[in-house]
Design a protein around this motif. Structure first.
Motif, mmCIF file in Angstrom:
data_model
loop_
_atom_site.group_PDB
_atom_site.id
_atom_site.type_symbol
_atom_site.label_atom_id
_atom_site.label_comp_id
_atom_site.label_asym_id
_atom_site.label_seq_id
_atom_site.Cartn_x
_atom_site.Cartn_y
_atom_site.Cartn_z
ATOM 1 N N GLU A 1 0.841 -1.193 0.000
ATOM 2 C CA GLU A 1 0.000 0.000 0.000
ATOM 3 C C GLU A 1 0.879 1.246 0.000
ATOM 4 O O GLU A 1 1.719 1.437 0.879
ATOM 5 C CB GLU A 1 -0.913 0.024 1.229
ATOM 6 C CG GLU A 1 -1.809 1.245 1.299
ATOM 7 C CD GLU A 1 -2.712 1.240 2.522
ATOM 8 O OE1 GLU A 1 -3.529 2.171 2.664
ATOM 9 O OE2 GLU A 1 -2.603 0.293 3.344
ATOM 10 N N GLY A 2 0.711 2.092 -1.002
ATOM 11 C CA GLY A 2 1.502 3.306 -1.106
ATOM 12 C C GLY A 2 1.038 4.378 -0.144
ATOM 13 O O GLY A 2 -0.159 4.629 -0.031
ATOM 14 N N GLU B 1 2.854 -5.664 9.605
ATOM 15 C CA GLU B 1 2.945 -4.596 8.627
ATOM 16 C C GLU B 1 4.306 -3.920 8.775
ATOM 17 O O GLU B 1 4.747 -3.642 9.890
ATOM 18 C CB GLU B 1 1.827 -3.569 8.829
ATOM 19 C CG GLU B 1 0.427 -4.148 8.684
ATOM 20 C CD GLU B 1 -0.650 -3.085 8.831
ATOM 21 O OE1 GLU B 1 -0.286 -1.884 8.926
ATOM 22 O OE2 GLU B 1 -1.836 -3.452 8.841
ATOM 23 N N ILE B 2 4.959 -3.653 7.643
ATOM 24 C CA ILE B 2 6.289 -3.050 7.669
ATOM 25 C C ILE B 2 6.293 -1.858 6.716
ATOM 26 O O ILE B 2 5.842 -1.964 5.572
ATOM 27 C CB ILE B 2 7.366 -4.063 7.218
ATOM 28 C CG1 ILE B 2 7.357 -5.294 8.127
ATOM 29 C CG2 ILE B 2 8.750 -3.415 7.218
ATOM 30 C CD1 ILE B 2 8.261 -6.408 7.640
ATOM 31 N N TYR C 1 6.420 6.429 1.311
ATOM 32 C CA TYR C 1 6.581 5.116 1.927
ATOM 33 C C TYR C 1 5.653 4.097 1.262
ATOM 34 O O TYR C 1 4.677 4.446 0.598
ATOM 35 C CB TYR C 1 6.243 5.163 3.427
ATOM 36 C CG TYR C 1 7.255 5.907 4.261
ATOM 37 C CD1 TYR C 1 8.369 5.256 4.785
ATOM 38 C CD2 TYR C 1 7.084 7.268 4.544
ATOM 39 C CE1 TYR C 1 9.284 5.939 5.561
ATOM 40 C CE2 TYR C 1 8.008 7.955 5.320
ATOM 41 C CZ TYR C 1 9.110 7.290 5.829
ATOM 42 O OH TYR C 1 10.023 7.961 6.584
ATOM 43 N N VAL C 2 5.994 2.825 1.458
ATOM 44 C CA VAL C 2 5.109 1.728 1.071
ATOM 45 C C VAL C 2 4.890 0.860 2.298
ATOM 46 O O VAL C 2 5.844 0.510 3.003
ATOM 47 C CB VAL C 2 5.719 0.882 -0.072
ATOM 48 C CG1 VAL C 2 4.933 -0.408 -0.265
ATOM 49 C CG2 VAL C 2 5.750 1.679 -1.363
ATOM 50 N N ARG C 3 3.643 0.538 2.561
ATOM 51 C CA ARG C 3 3.301 -0.361 3.663
ATOM 52 C C ARG C 3 3.193 -1.781 3.116
ATOM 53 O O ARG C 3 2.347 -2.075 2.268
ATOM 54 C CB ARG C 3 1.993 0.054 4.313
ATOM 55 C CG ARG C 3 1.610 -0.789 5.540
ATOM 56 C CD ARG C 3 0.252 -0.349 6.087
ATOM 57 N NE ARG C 3 0.264 1.063 6.436
ATOM 58 C CZ ARG C 3 0.698 1.533 7.600
ATOM 59 N NH1 ARG C 3 1.149 0.702 8.532
ATOM 60 N NH2 ARG C 3 0.680 2.828 7.852
ATOM 61 N N LEU C 4 4.059 -2.655 3.579
ATOM 62 C CA LEU C 4 4.034 -4.063 3.194
ATOM 63 C C LEU C 4 3.218 -4.817 4.236
ATOM 64 O O LEU C 4 3.499 -4.722 5.428
ATOM 65 C CB LEU C 4 5.462 -4.596 3.121
ATOM 66 C CG LEU C 4 5.709 -6.044 2.716
ATOM 67 C CD1 LEU C 4 7.129 -6.202 2.193
ATOM 68 C CD2 LEU C 4 5.501 -7.017 3.880
ATOM 69 N N TYR D 1 -2.352 0.575 -4.464
ATOM 70 C CA TYR D 1 -2.271 -0.828 -4.057
ATOM 71 C C TYR D 1 -1.703 -1.749 -5.141
ATOM 72 O O TYR D 1 -2.063 -1.653 -6.312
ATOM 73 C CB TYR D 1 -3.659 -1.363 -3.680
ATOM 74 C CG TYR D 1 -4.248 -0.746 -2.448
ATOM 75 C CD1 TYR D 1 -3.873 -1.188 -1.170
ATOM 76 C CD2 TYR D 1 -5.176 0.279 -2.539
ATOM 77 C CE1 TYR D 1 -4.419 -0.615 -0.042
ATOM 78 C CE2 TYR D 1 -5.730 0.862 -1.409
ATOM 79 C CZ TYR D 1 -5.338 0.404 -0.153
ATOM 80 O OH TYR D 1 -5.873 0.965 0.979
ATOM 81 N N ILE D 2 -0.825 -2.650 -4.695
ATOM 82 C CA ILE D 2 -0.402 -3.820 -5.466
ATOM 83 C C ILE D 2 -0.770 -5.037 -4.624
ATOM 84 O O ILE D 2 -0.427 -5.091 -3.446
ATOM 85 C CB ILE D 2 1.114 -3.812 -5.737
ATOM 86 C CG1 ILE D 2 1.500 -2.620 -6.619
ATOM 87 C CG2 ILE D 2 1.561 -5.119 -6.386
ATOM 88 C CD1 ILE D 2 3.002 -2.434 -6.766
ATOM 89 N N VAL D 3 -1.467 -6.006 -5.205
ATOM 90 C CA VAL D 3 -1.951 -7.139 -4.420
ATOM 91 C C VAL D 3 -1.378 -8.452 -4.941
ATOM 92 O O VAL D 3 -0.986 -8.576 -6.098
ATOM 93 C CB VAL D 3 -3.496 -7.216 -4.432
ATOM 94 C CG1 VAL D 3 -4.103 -5.933 -3.907
ATOM 95 C CG2 VAL D 3 -4.022 -7.531 -5.826
#
Length: 237
Positions: free
Chosen positions: A157-158, A171-172, A162-165, A196-198
């Motif tokens: 999630e952008g 969650e990182i 930052y990007v939330r993995l 989002y990338i899923v």
């Protein structure tokens, strides 16, 4: 580009608008205007067309019920006032999904998609499919490099810079842009939204214009819908 099309819609005003837009902005041949699905099926038994403009909410047989009955080579541009069928529409040979009332700007964007679909590189000449990414990767968390298994990632999630993995257990935050992640990651990961990338392997369901993964409901935006649904179509029984 000279293409053959028909309009299938039970609303005369909507048919008239499309007819005018086609005449004023394209070189296409409008072969017929059908006001119900049964009339369209009879026409298509005797005539070949490149694509159709198809309304969804029609009496007797809806656009979604008609779509699987069409010749396999016939592509579809859905025209409807209902956004909730957008994801489902790409289970067929769909080029675009136009929401009524159709504006000139939106129609012109659709014409570009339509003509691009008929001038695309043949499948045999297409670039090789992406191969699976490595099974694991490292992300920097503080002063530590964390090793993660790619199959465990639900989505990225952008969030600005930052990007939330997100996995099922943690969650990182990664100091990267989502665009950078997209350029590195490969199938089964797919971009479905600007944010989002899923991981398509871990999807629970696709409903209306949303996907459900883990405890998250994620929207599928129009920009990425066609590519996403092409991947989903490969796994439908």
């Amino acid at each position: 580009m000279s293409l053959k099309c028909i309009i299938i819609d039970d609303e005369p005003n909507a048919v008239n608008l499309l007819e005018v837009l086609i005449a004023q902005t394209t070189n296409w041949q409008l072969l017929a205007k059908c006001y119900n699905a049964l009339e369209a099926l009879e026409f298509l038994k005797k005539h070949n067309v490149d694509f159709i403009f198809l309304d969804i909410n029609m009496p007797h047989l809806s656009g979604m019920e008609l779509a699987p009955l069409l010749p396999t080579q016939t592509k579809i541009v859905f025209t409807t006032a209902y956004a909730e069928h957008a994801a489902e529409s790409y289970l067929f040979q769909t080029i675009d999904y136009l929401l009524k009332p159709i504006t000139l700007k939106r129609f012109l964007a659709a014409t570009q998609k339509i003509e691009a679909a008929f001038s695309a590189v043949p499948i045999g000449d297409a670039a090789p499919a992406l191969q699976d990414h490595t099974k694991y990767f490292f992300v920097k968390s503080g002063k530590t490099l964390r090793k993660l298994l790619l199959d465990e990632v639900l989505y990225f999630e952008g969030e600005k810079e930052y990007v939330r993995l997100v996995t099922a257990t943690e969650e990182i935050l990664i100091y990267r842009r989502l665009k950078d992640i997209e350029e590195q990651i490969q199938t089964p990961f797919v971009r479905v939204h600007n944010s989002y990338i899923v991981n398509t392997k871990l999807l629970l369901k696709v409903q209306d214009n949303h996907i459900y993964i883990g405890n998250k409901q994620i929207p599928v935006s129009e920009k990425f819908r066609a590519g996403f649904m092409q991947i989903i179509k490969q796994h439908i029984f």
